[in-house]
Design a protein around this motif. Structure first.
Motif, PDB file in Angstrom:
ATOM      1  N   ALA A   4      -5.799  -5.020   4.963  1.00  0.00           N
ATOM      2  CA  ALA A   4      -6.433  -4.178   3.953  1.00  0.00           C
ATOM      3  C   ALA A   4      -6.011  -2.731   4.162  1.00  0.00           C
ATOM      4  O   ALA A   4      -5.992  -2.244   5.295  1.00  0.00           O
ATOM      5  N   THR A   5      -5.652  -2.060   3.088  1.00  0.00           N
ATOM      6  CA  THR A   5      -5.202  -0.676   3.215  1.00  0.00           C
ATOM      7  C   THR A   5      -6.049   0.237   2.346  1.00  0.00           C
ATOM      8  O   THR A   5      -5.595   1.264   1.907  1.00  0.00           O
ATOM      9  N   LEU A   6      -7.270  -0.188   2.085  1.00  0.00           N
ATOM     10  CA  LEU A   6      -8.123   0.614   1.207  1.00  0.00           C
ATOM     11  C   LEU A   6      -8.680   1.830   1.929  1.00  0.00           C
ATOM     12  O   LEU A   6      -8.857   1.780   3.124  1.00  0.00           O
ATOM     13  N   PRO A   7      -9.029   2.920   1.252  1.00  0.00           N
ATOM     14  CA  PRO A   7      -8.754   3.110  -0.161  1.00  0.00           C
ATOM     15  C   PRO A   7      -7.303   3.506  -0.387  1.00  0.00           C
ATOM     16  O   PRO A   7      -6.738   4.270   0.398  1.00  0.00           O
ATOM     17  N   ARG A   8      -6.713   2.988  -1.449  1.00  0.00           N
ATOM     18  CA  ARG A   8      -5.337   3.354  -1.758  1.00  0.00           C
ATOM     19  C   ARG A   8      -5.290   4.790  -2.245  1.00  0.00           C
ATOM     20  O   ARG A   8      -6.235   5.258  -2.869  1.00  0.00           O
ATOM     21  N   ASN A   9      -4.193   5.447  -1.990  1.00  0.00           N
ATOM     22  CA  ASN A   9      -4.048   6.816  -2.451  1.00  0.00           C
ATOM     23  C   ASN A   9      -3.857   6.832  -3.954  1.00  0.00           C
ATOM     24  O   ASN A   9      -4.548   7.478  -4.707  1.00  0.00           O
ATOM     25  N   THR A  10      -2.889   6.051  -4.409  1.00  0.00           N
ATOM     26  CA  THR A  10      -2.625   5.987  -5.843  1.00  0.00           C
ATOM     27  C   THR A  10      -1.761   4.767  -6.124  1.00  0.00           C
ATOM     28  O   THR A  10      -1.100   4.247  -5.229  1.00  0.00           O
ATOM     29  N   THR A  11      -1.797   4.301  -7.360  1.00  0.00           N
ATOM     30  CA  THR A  11      -0.916   3.191  -7.724  1.00  0.00           C
ATOM     31  C   THR A  11      -0.138   3.557  -8.986  1.00  0.00           C
ATOM     32  O   THR A  11      -0.554   4.434  -9.741  1.00  0.00           O
ATOM     33  N   ARG A  12       0.974   2.887  -9.179  1.00  0.00           N
ATOM     34  CA  ARG A  12       1.762   3.054 -10.402  1.00  0.00           C
ATOM     35  C   ARG A  12       2.104   1.674 -10.935  1.00  0.00           C
ATOM     36  O   ARG A  12       3.243   1.404 -11.293  1.00  0.00           O
TER      37      ARG A  12
ATOM     38  N   GLN B  79      -7.462   4.486  -9.626  1.00  0.00           N
ATOM     39  CA  GLN B  79      -6.326   4.473  -8.699  1.00  0.00           C
ATOM     40  C   GLN B  79      -4.981   4.680  -9.390  1.00  0.00           C
ATOM     41  O   GLN B  79      -4.043   5.192  -8.786  1.00  0.00           O
ATOM     42  N   GLU B  80      -4.889   4.263 -10.624  1.00  0.00           N
ATOM     43  CA  GLU B  80      -3.597   4.305 -11.315  1.00  0.00           C
ATOM     44  C   GLU B  80      -3.272   5.723 -11.781  1.00  0.00           C
ATOM     45  O   GLU B  80      -4.096   6.404 -12.382  1.00  0.00           O
TER      46      GLU B  80
END
Lengths: 126, 233
Positions: A4-12, B79-80
């Motif tokens: 688990a790598t939460l919280p993610r910084n950002t996603t695309r 998050q996006e």
């Protein structure tokens, strides 16, 4: 599964390729191409070699040329290779040998492209 | 350093009490390139459309409440990263309550129906139960599903076939691997359409919690072939 790598910084995610969708569509398309080629091939061979269809054969001299197109063979070989390998990958996953989806997709595309390239080179006499 | 950008967001609007059909409304938003989709939605709500319905809670990708579709791909809005052009829609295939808010009644009913708590041979004694540390870590990871329904919304098998969806399969697998559980989770998974899965791994790619429901399904299928759904019994 990865850690688990939460919280993610950002996603695309909405920008990238959806590997599963692409693989599934190519798998279906390649299956359809194989079926279509086999059907057309059987019909063409019948027209060319069965005496009953001699008049049809005489009226369509381009049939032989179509059958001998290198790009058609390249697409066919790509489709056969992709369909087989992706099917084996799915089967392997269910038997406990999982391969990560990006790695599997690009490896299968690469190997299939080699088959297509081989056909192109064969026609070029290399 | 974040830079100022102009964005165009097309949002699917629908109020079942007022609108006959859903429609799209376009908004021009001035923001920064490090904004998330949720920042864009919130900016539109604050400055341009006070009647826009949307939902969020944690803002850090832990609760799964803000899941929406952006340019056709289900994502967590918090998050996006924002895009210059984006079409924002509610998650499919769930019924829409209003604008970007979906009705989760059926989802909750499905969770209840599958009984996602260990089905024990003997009554729960209370207090902690001895469990292998490695296995506990694995179970905790599987249990970190946000129930955001991003995987269900993205799943092509859910769209085409009678399949509950990857999130439910993951939870069933979680229970199947739980040492205290004695329920026939494989049978439940089959009844819920597990065999309809294409194995495309799209759920794995989309999962905001880095889980792999596809792997859970593969493990169920392997159990079907080789038998034995309890590794740690």
């Amino acid at each position: 599964m990865s850690k688990a790598t939460l919280p993610r910084n950002t996603t695309r995610q909405a920008e990238g390729m959806q590997y599963g969708d692409v693989a599934r569509m190519v798998h279906r398309f390649s299956g359809a191409v194989i079926i279509a080629f086999v059907l057309v091939h059987v019909i063409v061979q019948a027209v060319r070699h069965v005496p009953m269809f001699a008049s049809a054969n005489a009226a369509a001299p381009w049939l032989q040329t179509v059958q001998g197109q290198n790009w058609i063979h390249a697409i066919l070989f790509f489709c056969i290779a992709f369909h087989t390998l992706y099917g084996l990958k799915l089967l392997a996953g269910e038997l406990g040998f999982n391969i990560r989806y990006q790695t599997a997709f690009w490896s299968i595309v690469g190997v299939s492209a080699l088959f297509a390239l081989r056909e192109m080179l064969r026609y070029a006499g290399l | 350093m974040p830079t100022d950008i102009k964005m165009r967001a097309e949002i699917r609007r629908y109020d079942p009490g007022v609108d006959a059909e859903p429609h799209y409304e376009t908004f021009e938003v001035a923001g920064q390139d490090n904004w998330r989709i949720l920042d864009v939605i919130r900016s539109i709500y604050e400055r341009q459309a006070g009647d826009l319905a949307y939902q969020f809670a944690c803002r850090v990708g832990r609760c799964g409440t803000c899941a929406v579709k952006v340019n056709g791909v289900p994502v967590l809005a918090c998050q996006e990263r924002c895009k210059p052009e984006m079409r924002i829609e509610p998650l499919t295939p769930f019924p829409v309550l209003r604008d970007l808010v979906v009705d989760r009644t059926e989802i909750e009913a499905r969770y209840e129906q599958h009984a996602y708590a260990p089905q024990r041979k003997t009554e729960y004694a209370g207090g902690p139960e001895a469990i292998d540390v490695k296995h506990a870590e694995h179970l905790c990871h599987m249990g970190s599903c946000l129930a955001c329904m991003v995987c269900v919304s993205g799943c092509p098998a859910v769209e085409e076939r009678a399949f509950d969806g990857p999130a439910f399969m993951l939870k069933l697998r979680h229970m199947a691997e739980h040492p205290a559980d004695t329920g026939n989770r494989l049978e439940q998974a089959i009844d819920a359409g597990m065999l309809e899965c294409f194995g495309c791994d799209l759920c794995t790619q989309l999962c905001p919690a880095d889980l792999s429901p596809a792997q859970a399904i593969r493990e169920f299928r392997r159990d079907m072939i080789f038998g034995g759904s309890k590794k740690h019994e």
